[in-house]
Design a protein around this motif. Structure first.
Motif, short mmCIF file in Angstrom:
data_model
loop_
_atom_site.label_atom_id
_atom_site.label_comp_id
_atom_site.label_asym_id
_atom_site.label_seq_id
_atom_site.Cartn_x
_atom_site.Cartn_y
_atom_site.Cartn_z
N THR A 62 -0.27 -5.54 -4.86
CA THR A 62 -0.76 -5.45 -3.48
C THR A 62 0.31 -4.82 -2.62
OG1 THR A 62 -1.67 -6.68 -1.62
CG2 THR A 62 0.07 -7.74 -2.87
N TYR A 63 -0.12 -4.20 -1.52
CA TYR A 63 0.81 -3.64 -0.55
C TYR A 63 1.35 -4.77 0.34
CZ TYR A 63 -0.83 1.05 -1.75
OH TYR A 63 -1.14 2.20 -2.40
N SER A 89 -6.01 -5.43 -4.44
CA SER A 89 -6.78 -5.28 -3.20
C SER A 89 -7.17 -3.83 -2.94
CB SER A 89 -5.96 -5.79 -2.02
OG SER A 89 -4.73 -5.09 -1.93
N GLU A 90 -6.57 -2.88 -3.68
CA GLU A 90 -6.85 -1.46 -3.50
C GLU A 90 -7.22 -0.84 -4.85
OE1 GLU A 90 -6.78 0.03 -0.60
OE2 GLU A 90 -5.90 -1.59 0.60
N ILE A 99 -2.84 1.75 -6.32
CA ILE A 99 -1.59 1.27 -5.71
C ILE A 99 -0.50 2.27 -6.07
CG2 ILE A 99 0.12 -0.58 -5.64
CD1 ILE A 99 -2.47 -1.45 -4.45
#
Length: 736
Positions: free
Chosen positions: A510-511, A470-471, A474
């Protein structure tokens, strides 16, 4: 006058004699009736003790079993907590047994207090009986053990207290019966003694009657004395039997007695606790229900032959419990012989050694790990020198190969193979030494890109490898080398599991917004890394041992059994966690929770792929000739002036001859004649400001002096990394 006096005296003597005779007869009747009454009292007391007390004792024991461990209340609570129908069936079966015992008990002529106690117990059990449908409904609707337990909770303290009163009443009645017998015997002895002394005086006047009475009293005394002695012996035997029964029942070993046909006659309480079988259900059966199938028929034949020959047998069995689980038992079986020397039964004594075996297996596992540590330390230095030569030569060959040519592809395959060998050595060292690494803010996305690039050339073309996030970046707090090692292991295992069949490997990072339940909260937060595949999946048994050292499902020669054990250790060293979700035919999904880090500006700038060049003078000291030659050629290709030595003493003499010549020294740590630290210490005496780079294949500890400028590079040495480190240290010295 004399006649009248004589007659009067005779009359008086006659009267006295008559009175004496009447008194004698009355005393005889009194003593006889009193003695007979004592015998009747003894008989009645003994009958009350032997029949009534023993019968009630059995019933009370059965009621205690229904209310205690393994009874109605225990199995009812197990059913509420676990929802297993086996406990409900036990409760229903035990309720029927309880009703039979209670009905037989209440059918007797009982005192009011004893009957009230029984009615209290029955009322409590009836409450549990009424709660059973509610528990069944809760189990069927899956309401949860806590909720169901709140609805069906029953206060059974009154029943327990009532059972204690029953036992107290039973013990008091038994004590009273025993006291009656003892009192009757004592009174009988007293009466007989009294009669003996009274009749002794009467015997002077009536020898014949006294003689007969004396014989009668002697026989009575012998009978009473014999009965008293027999009662005392019986009482001692009863106490001894009670102590023996308590010792056997409370023994920490399981005890089983069978007849000569192997049918069970007795088992103790520990046997019931260990196996889950109650003695009533297995009485008359053979112990075959304990057999797990591990022991061969020859073993059982040997046991039978030894026992029939009157010899004991000792060995270890893996036995089955009633629920299907197993335990290890150190077993001794011996024959029991009667007074005539004939074998009457067999006694089996077994100790549960399951935990001891587990502890021994842990010791063996620790010894294996220690052996791996010794092996890794022994081969790491030489093997990493060989790998460094291979990696350096491949890098030199790649510089001369035409891009996208066949030879370039072959060189890349050699580099991949060398990387896999490097990974294996690193796994051995990491597993053996458990080094925590150097955690820093690392871009996980770049590590994943690097791993996927390496794996695309190594895995079958039918397997697709994808990465989603998503980023764009990371950031995690971890050692980059360890992250690379983790991903290579997980993805490599996934590719091997899929094999030549079409498949896919998906990596996702993902975070996490919330902290995981099994990890503490962190201000920076956490990162979730997922590696999943659509391979054949794993069974529950395989998942249970997946992270054990030396455990592998691969064929002989295809796996070391260290990869996932190393992965788990590295993740835990980072402060994170790892879990797996898999089922046969449904692939596998590894979920790693890693500590998040704030972005690092120094690492945000990607490193240049081309090796930096220079013209400075370098001194290379390594006892491995191939390593020294290969990296001398490589560094000279980059423009440096390189002097290479394989003997540290010769290199030191060269340095003493011209201390200002080298701008930087590259030195191995483990060398013959002089180790790297000693060489560096002598060098610093000549050139305190000269940078030094240590290259080692096995580093048991960091250099003790650690004076800057100094750096450490593990073998096998990545040529590009070495070139960057040299340029970095030379530039830093120039700035200073």
């Amino acid at each position: 006058m004399d006649s009248s006096k004589h007659l009067s005296r005779t009359y008086r003597l006659g009267i006295i004699a008559s009175v004496f005779l009447c008194v004698t007869l009355a005393l005889g009747v009194f003593l006889g009736s009193g003695t007979r009454a004592r015998f009747v009292e003894i008989a009645e007391s003994w009958s009350s003790y032997a029949e009534n007390a023993e019968k009630k004792g059995v019933w009370i024991s059965l009621l205690r079993g229904h209310l205690g461990y393994g009874g109605i209340i225990h199995n009812f609570k197990n059913y509420v907590l676990r929802g297993d129908d086996i406990y409900r069936e036990r409760v229903e079966e035990q309720l029927e047994q309880f009703d039979r015992v209670m009905n037989r008990y209440l059918s007797e002529q009982l005192p009011l207090r004893e009957r009230q106690s029984l009615q209290t117990i029955r009322a409590t059990i009836d409450e549990y009986r009424a709660m059973l449908p509610i528990a069944e409904e809760g189990a069927r609707l899956n309401d949860g053990a806590r909720a169901v337990d709140m609805r069906v909770r029953v206060d059974d303290t009154a029943a327990i207290a009532a059972l204690d009163r029953l036992e107290t009443i039973w013990r008091d009645n038994r004590r009273q019966s025993t006291g009656r017998v003892i009192t009757a015997v004592a009174e009988g002895e007293a009466l007989v003694s009294l009669g003996f002394f009274v009749l002794f005086f009467f015997v002077l006047a009536a020898l014949g009657l006294g003689f007969l009475l004396l014989i009668l009293l002697r026989d009575m005394m012998q009978t009473i004395t014999q009965l008293s002695e027999e009662f005392k012996v019986r009482h001692r035997l009863e106490e001894s039997e009670q102590r023996l029964t308590e010792a056997v029942e409370q023994s920490p070993a399981t005890i089983l007695i069978t007849d000569t046909d192997a049918q069970i006659l007795y088992v103790n309480r520990h046997f019931e606790d260990i196996t889950g079988w109650d003695r009533t259900s297995i009485a008359g059966h053979t112990p075959k229900f304990l057999q797990s199938g591990d022991a061969s028929p020859q073993t059982y034949n040997e046991i039978r032959e030894r026992l029939r020959a009157g010899r004991e047998w000792h060995g270890i069995f893996r036995n089955l419990r009633k629920d299907g689980s197993s335990y290890w038992a150190d077993t001794t079986i011996l024959p029991l012989k009667g007074p005539d020397g004939q074998i009457t039964s067999f006694l089996s004594i077994a100790e549960d050694i399951t935990e001891k075996r587990k502890a021994r297996e842990q010791v063996v596992r620790a010894q294996k790990i220690e052996a791996v540590a010794l092996l890794a330390g022994g081969i790491a230095h030489d093997f990493n020198n060989v790998l460094s030569t291979i990696v350096g030569s491949v890098h030199l060959a790649a510089l001369d190969a035409e891009p996208d040519s066949d030879i370039a592809g072959e060189i890349e395959q050699i580099a991949i193979a060398a990387g896999r060998a490097q990974m294996l050595v690193r796994q051995l060292l990491t597993f053996a030494r458990r080094e925590p690494g150097n955690p820093s803010a690392t871009d996980l996305s770049s590590i994943i890109d690097e791993v996927t690039h390496l794996l695309e050339a190594a895995i079958p073309p039918t397997v697709t490898l994808s990465f989603t996030t998503s980023e764009p970046q990371i950031w995690v707090l971890a050692d980059p080398t360890h992250l690379h090692q983790i991903l290579m292991n997980l993805c490599g295992n996934a590719a091997e599991a899929i094999g030549s069949a079409p498949g896919r490997i998906e990596i996702d990072a993902t975070y996490l917004e919330d902290a995981p339940s099994d990890l503490p909260a962190r201000a920076e937060g956490w990162v979730q890394l997922t590696v999943s595949d659509n391979g054949p999946g794993m069974t529950f048994e395989t998942q249970a041992r997946l992270f054990d050292a030396f455990f592998t499902t691969k064929p002989l020669g295809k796996g070391s059994g260290l990869g996932l054990a190393v992965v788990e250790g590295l993740v835990k060293d980072m402060g994170g966690s790892i879990s797996v979700d898999s089922a046969p035919g449904e692939g596998a999904r590894f979920v790693l929770i890693l500590p998040r880090a704030l972005p690092s500006k120094s690492q945000a700038v990607p490193e240049q792929k081309a090796a930096p060049r220079g013209t400075e003078r370098l001194l290379l000291v390594d006892d491995d000739t191939e390593f020294a030659a290969t990296f001398r050629r490589y560094l000279m290709r980059l423009g440096y002036q390189v002097e290479a030595f394989t003997a540290p003493l010769v290199a030191l003499e060269r340095l003493r001859a011209d201390p200002d010549r080298p701008n930087l020294v590259i030195c191995d740590i483990i060398m013959p004649e002089m180790d790297g630290e000693t060489f560096a210490r002598h060098m610093r005496e000549l050139r305190p400001d000269c940078p030094i780079i240590f290259c080692t294949g096995f580093n048991p500890g960091s250099p003790t002096f650690a004076d800057p400028p100094m750096a450490m590079i593990d073998k096998p040495v990545d040529p590009l990394h070495l070139a960057r480190k040299i340029r970095q240290m030379l530039d830093a010295k120039t700035i200073d």
